[in-house]
Design a protein around this motif. Structure first.
Motif, PDB file in Angstrom:
ATOM      1  N   VAL A 258      37.295  43.047  44.547  1.00 18.31           N
ATOM      2  CA  VAL A 258      37.048  42.815  43.121  1.00 18.31           C
ATOM      3  C   VAL A 258      38.260  43.290  42.332  1.00 18.31           C
ATOM      4  O   VAL A 258      38.771  44.387  42.580  1.00 18.31           O
ATOM      5  N   GLN A 259      38.723  42.470  41.422  1.00 22.15           N
ATOM      6  CA  GLN A 259      39.873  42.815  40.596  1.00 22.15           C
ATOM      7  C   GLN A 259      39.397  43.235  39.202  1.00 22.15           C
ATOM      8  O   GLN A 259      38.616  42.523  38.565  1.00 22.15           O
ATOM      9  N   VAL A 260      39.835  44.403  38.754  1.00 21.05           N
ATOM     10  CA  VAL A 260      39.531  44.848  37.391  1.00 21.05           C
ATOM     11  C   VAL A 260      40.827  45.237  36.688  1.00 21.05           C
ATOM     12  O   VAL A 260      41.647  45.965  37.247  1.00 21.05           O
ATOM     13  N   ARG A 261      40.996  44.743  35.491  1.00 22.36           N
ATOM     14  CA  ARG A 261      42.192  45.041  34.696  1.00 22.36           C
ATOM     15  C   ARG A 261      41.744  45.385  33.272  1.00 22.36           C
ATOM     16  O   ARG A 261      41.251  44.537  32.538  1.00 22.36           O
ATOM     17  N   TRP A 262      41.893  46.661  32.911  1.00 21.46           N
ATOM     18  CA  TRP A 262      41.443  47.127  31.606  1.00 21.46           C
ATOM     19  C   TRP A 262      42.569  47.118  30.570  1.00 21.46           C
ATOM     20  O   TRP A 262      42.310  47.068  29.373  1.00 21.46           O
ATOM     21  N   LYS A 263      43.806  47.190  31.017  1.00 21.90           N
ATOM     22  CA  LYS A 263      44.941  47.382  30.125  1.00 21.90           C
ATOM     23  C   LYS A 263      45.090  46.224  29.136  1.00 21.90           C
ATOM     24  O   LYS A 263      45.033  45.055  29.491  1.00 21.90           O
ATOM     25  N   GLY A 264      45.301  46.608  27.870  1.00 14.25           N
ATOM     26  CA  GLY A 264      45.563  45.616  26.832  1.00 14.25           C
ATOM     27  C   GLY A 264      44.340  44.883  26.316  1.00 14.25           C
ATOM     28  O   GLY A 264      44.471  43.934  25.538  1.00 14.25           O
ATOM     29  N   LYS A 265      43.158  45.307  26.720  1.00 10.35           N
ATOM     30  CA  LYS A 265      41.934  44.636  26.279  1.00 10.35           C
ATOM     31  C   LYS A 265      41.155  45.541  25.324  1.00 10.35           C
ATOM     32  O   LYS A 265      41.154  46.757  25.495  1.00 10.35           O
ATOM     33  N   PRO A 266      40.481  44.961  24.338  1.00 12.11           N
ATOM     34  CA  PRO A 266      39.720  45.767  23.366  1.00 12.11           C
ATOM     35  C   PRO A 266      38.577  46.513  24.034  1.00 12.11           C
ATOM     36  O   PRO A 266      37.859  45.958  24.869  1.00 12.11           O
ATOM     37  N   ARG A 267      38.407  47.775  23.665  1.00 14.01           N
ATOM     38  CA  ARG A 267      37.391  48.612  24.305  1.00 14.01           C
ATOM     39  C   ARG A 267      35.996  48.487  23.675  1.00 14.01           C
ATOM     40  O   ARG A 267      34.989  48.643  24.341  1.00 14.01           O
TER      41      ARG A 267
END
Length: 307
Positions: free
Chosen positions: A63-72
């Protein structure tokens, strides 16, 4: 373009059916598990397994998760509404009311989700969706009340169940607002939030009731509880919510809400076939009405892309 859009709608509908099927089967596991432990203990273990499973999938690269640069904010709104607020309110509400009352309240989720989508997303539902959801609601209420209507007259229970219904509707709307995140990312956040809240609550309850050791060793000593925790943790929490998030992103809140009654149908059929429960004429009518409502809400799938 039209073919691609139609394929996306069909995929979203299949995800919604899969999600509600998993939820419907979970009632059997819950019924068995709550005989051995409290609801909080079950929730604690459920989200421990779910978060551990998701973490393992991420670590193995499945599973790929990418949090960077996305609104929280949209992500936090999803996780707060469901599972945190919804499961707390549902657990308390069910404990303070009768089965028929809690079932009737929770049956209103599709209608409230439809209203939330209209007010907060400015997405007016199509006429057949409104009719379909209304018919589904009538079917669910028929099936629930057929099991035996009784009243607790618990105002606090009614208030908490109302919060549960509202939180689930807001969760549906929040998923659509969190378009920057994938279904896996939303699911990961939800499982982490559930673990962060329900594991401490379960430990605190066990400490206060002096059953902490029993609760910690329960999956090792009770096969039925272990099976329930694994199914609810991986099947209902990870897979079902993953499918739910995909469905909402693909076909919108309105169409996804129309499938919620499927879980009632599955739970009734599973109860009859697996637990030997009775199947009354009123329940038969309720199931038929639910399926009719789902069909009506999605009858124009090939003609319209309205969500």
């Amino acid at each position: 373009m039209m073919k691609k859009s139609r394929s996306r709608i069909l995929w979203g509908c299949l995800c919604a059916v899969g999600c509600e099927t998993l939820f419907g089967l979970s009632y059997i596991c819950t019924k068995e598990a709550t005989l051995a432990a409290s609801a909080l203990t079950l929730l604690g273990w459920r989200f421990f397994v779910a978060s551990a499973f998701m973490t393992l999938c991420v670590a193995l690269g499945r599973v790929q998760v990418r949090w960077k640069g996305k609104p929280r904010k949209p992500l936090l709104a999803v996780a707060l509404c469901n599972p945190v607020v919804y499961f707390v309110a549902e657990t308390i509400g069910i404990s303070r009311t009768t089965a028929s009352e809690s079932g009737a309240f929770l049956a209103c989720i599709p209608a409230v989700s439809l209203l939330a989508s209209t007010l907060l997303l400015d997405k007016s539902p199509q006429k057949h969706q409104v009719v379909g959801i209304a018919v589904t609601l009538a079917g669910v209420l028929t099936a629930v009340l057929a099991a035996g209507a009784s009243a607790s007259f618990s105002l606090s229970g009614y208030a908490v169940l109302t919060i549960a219904v509202l939180s689930y509707a807001l969760y549906s709307v929040s998923v659509e607002k969190a378009a920057a995140y994938t279904g896996a990312e939303l699911t990961m956040a939800m499982m982490a939030a559930g673990a962060a809240v329900f594991i401490p609550l379960a430990l605190a309850e066990g400490w206060h009731a002096e059953t902490l050791a029993y609760s910690l060793y329960l999956p090792l000593t009770n096969t039925a509880f272990l099976a329930a925790v694994l199914y609810q943790g991986v099947g209902c929490s990870v897979l079902a919510f993953f499918l739910s998030n995909i469905a909402i992103a693909s076909i919108g809140v309105n169409r996804t809400a129309s499938f919620i009654g499927i879980s009632t149908v599955v739970s009734i059929v599973a109860g009859v076939t697996l637990l030997g429960e009775t199947f009354s004429l009123m329940q038969t009518i309720g199931v038929a009405v639910i399926l009719a409502g789902v069909y009506i809400a999605n009858a124009n799938i090939g003609k319209s892309n309205g969500m």
